[in-house]
Design a protein around this motif. Structure first.
Motif, short mmCIF file in Angstrom:
data_model
loop_
_atom_site.label_atom_id
_atom_site.label_comp_id
_atom_site.label_asym_id
_atom_site.label_seq_id
_atom_site.Cartn_x
_atom_site.Cartn_y
_atom_site.Cartn_z
N GLU A 60 0.78 -1.13 -0.12
CA GLU A 60 0.02 0.07 -0.13
C GLU A 60 0.99 1.19 -0.04
O GLU A 60 0.66 2.11 -0.45
CB GLU A 60 -1.00 -0.08 1.18
CG GLU A 60 -2.18 -1.03 1.19
CD GLU A 60 -1.39 -2.36 1.83
OE1 GLU A 60 -0.29 -2.34 2.38
OE2 GLU A 60 -2.20 -3.47 1.83
N LEU A 61 2.00 1.25 0.88
CA LEU A 61 2.62 2.27 0.88
C LEU A 61 3.46 2.62 -0.41
O LEU A 61 3.46 3.71 -1.11
CB LEU A 61 3.95 2.24 1.92
CG LEU A 61 4.84 3.42 2.00
CD1 LEU A 61 4.22 4.87 2.18
CD2 LEU A 61 5.73 3.17 3.31
N THR A 62 4.22 1.71 -0.93
CA THR A 62 4.51 1.81 -2.39
C THR A 62 3.83 1.96 -3.32
O THR A 62 4.12 3.23 -4.15
CB THR A 62 5.25 0.27 -2.72
OG1 THR A 62 5.94 -0.24 -1.67
CG2 THR A 62 5.94 0.21 -4.04
N ALA A 63 2.46 1.66 -3.54
CA ALA A 63 1.52 2.25 -4.37
C ALA A 63 1.37 3.66 -4.28
O ALA A 63 1.26 4.45 -5.13
CB ALA A 63 0.32 1.33 -4.22
N SER A 64 1.08 4.19 -2.92
CA SER A 64 0.88 5.46 -2.51
C SER A 64 2.23 6.35 -3.04
O SER A 64 1.82 7.33 -3.60
CB SER A 64 0.55 5.59 -1.03
OG SER A 64 -0.60 5.04 -0.65
N GLU A 67 2.02 6.73 -6.90
CA GLU A 67 0.88 7.41 -7.24
C GLU A 67 1.26 8.82 -7.12
O GLU A 67 1.07 9.98 -7.80
CB GLU A 67 -0.53 7.27 -6.59
CG GLU A 67 -1.50 7.97 -6.94
CD GLU A 67 -2.91 7.59 -6.17
OE1 GLU A 67 -3.83 8.17 -6.78
OE2 GLU A 67 -2.79 6.66 -5.40
N ALA A 68 1.64 9.24 -5.83
CA ALA A 68 2.20 10.67 -5.55
C ALA A 68 3.20 11.08 -6.47
O ALA A 68 3.35 12.34 -6.99
CB ALA A 68 2.74 10.88 -3.92
N ASN A 69 4.26 10.19 -7.10
CA ASN A 69 5.21 10.60 -7.91
C ASN A 69 4.54 10.95 -9.32
O ASN A 69 4.94 12.10 -9.87
CB ASN A 69 6.08 9.42 -7.89
CG ASN A 69 7.20 9.87 -8.81
OD1 ASN A 69 7.70 11.01 -8.52
ND2 ASN A 69 7.84 9.12 -10.06
N GLU A 70 3.65 10.15 -9.72
CA GLU A 70 2.90 10.48 -10.73
C GLU A 70 1.91 11.96 -10.79
O GLU A 70 2.11 12.64 -11.86
CB GLU A 70 1.90 9.15 -11.23
CG GLU A 70 2.57 8.03 -11.59
CD GLU A 70 1.56 6.85 -11.65
OE1 GLU A 70 0.29 7.14 -11.49
OE2 GLU A 70 1.72 5.75 -12.35
N ASP A 77 -3.73 12.13 -13.94
CA ASP A 77 -5.07 13.39 -13.97
C ASP A 77 -5.58 13.26 -12.39
O ASP A 77 -5.58 12.21 -11.86
CB ASP A 77 -6.19 13.02 -14.58
CG ASP A 77 -7.29 14.05 -14.63
OD1 ASP A 77 -6.92 15.19 -14.29
OD2 ASP A 77 -8.44 13.63 -14.86
N THR A 78 -5.79 14.51 -11.46
CA THR A 78 -6.08 14.49 -10.34
C THR A 78 -7.30 15.12 -9.93
O THR A 78 -7.26 16.22 -9.34
CB THR A 78 -4.95 14.93 -9.48
OG1 THR A 78 -4.52 16.35 -9.80
CG2 THR A 78 -3.61 14.34 -9.46
N PRO A 79 -8.64 14.66 -10.37
CA PRO A 79 -9.57 15.57 -10.22
C PRO A 79 -10.21 15.69 -9.07
O PRO A 79 -10.83 16.79 -8.50
CB PRO A 79 -10.72 14.51 -11.24
CG PRO A 79 -9.97 13.32 -10.98
CD PRO A 79 -8.69 13.37 -11.07
N ASN A 80 -9.85 14.77 -8.11
CA ASN A 80 -10.28 15.04 -6.60
C ASN A 80 -9.20 15.63 -5.59
O ASN A 80 -9.40 15.40 -4.61
CB ASN A 80 -10.42 13.50 -5.97
CG ASN A 80 -11.92 13.18 -6.82
OD1 ASN A 80 -12.69 13.87 -7.05
ND2 ASN A 80 -11.75 11.87 -7.06
N ILE A 81 -8.12 16.22 -6.34
CA ILE A 81 -7.08 16.89 -5.62
C ILE A 81 -7.45 18.53 -5.79
O ILE A 81 -7.44 18.81 -6.81
CB ILE A 81 -5.72 16.38 -5.97
CG1 ILE A 81 -5.55 15.08 -5.67
CG2 ILE A 81 -4.61 17.47 -5.31
CD1 ILE A 81 -4.21 14.52 -6.01
#
Length: 94
Positions: A60-64, A67-70, A77-81
């Motif tokens: 989970e941490l690795t995926a986060s 994703e943060a890097n992307e 695309d970050t529609p909810n940020i």
């Protein structure tokens, strides 16, 4: 690699007072002092290395992190940020 016993040295650190009190209470319930626990923990690290959960982050941490890097590199695309307080208020009130 096992370490030979040598002379003792003193280690000093600073920690939040509330953390110290909570840890001290938990350790006391297990008949340990902070000094005894720290000596055991550091001896274990010296003899066996860091526990695996320190070295290998969870999936989970690795995926986060990925994703943060992307998001940071604008590859996702970050529609909810939101980037402003107004946007955050608008999202919370919709």
């Amino acid at each position: 690699m096992k370490l030979e016993k040598t002379s003792k040295v003193q280690i000093s650190t600073t920690i939040d007072h509330n953390i110290k009190i909570k840890a001290q209470s938990i350790l006391a319930n297990n008949d340990l002092t902070i000094n005894e626990y720290l000596e055991m923990a550091l001896t274990d690290v010296a003899n066996n290395g860091l526990p695996e959960y320190f070295v290998n982050p969870s999936s989970e941490l690795t995926a986060s992190i990925l994703e943060a890097n992307e998001v940071i590199s604008n590859q996702k695309d970050t529609p909810n940020i939101t980037t402003t307080r107004e946007e955050l208020n608008r999202m919370l009130n919709s």
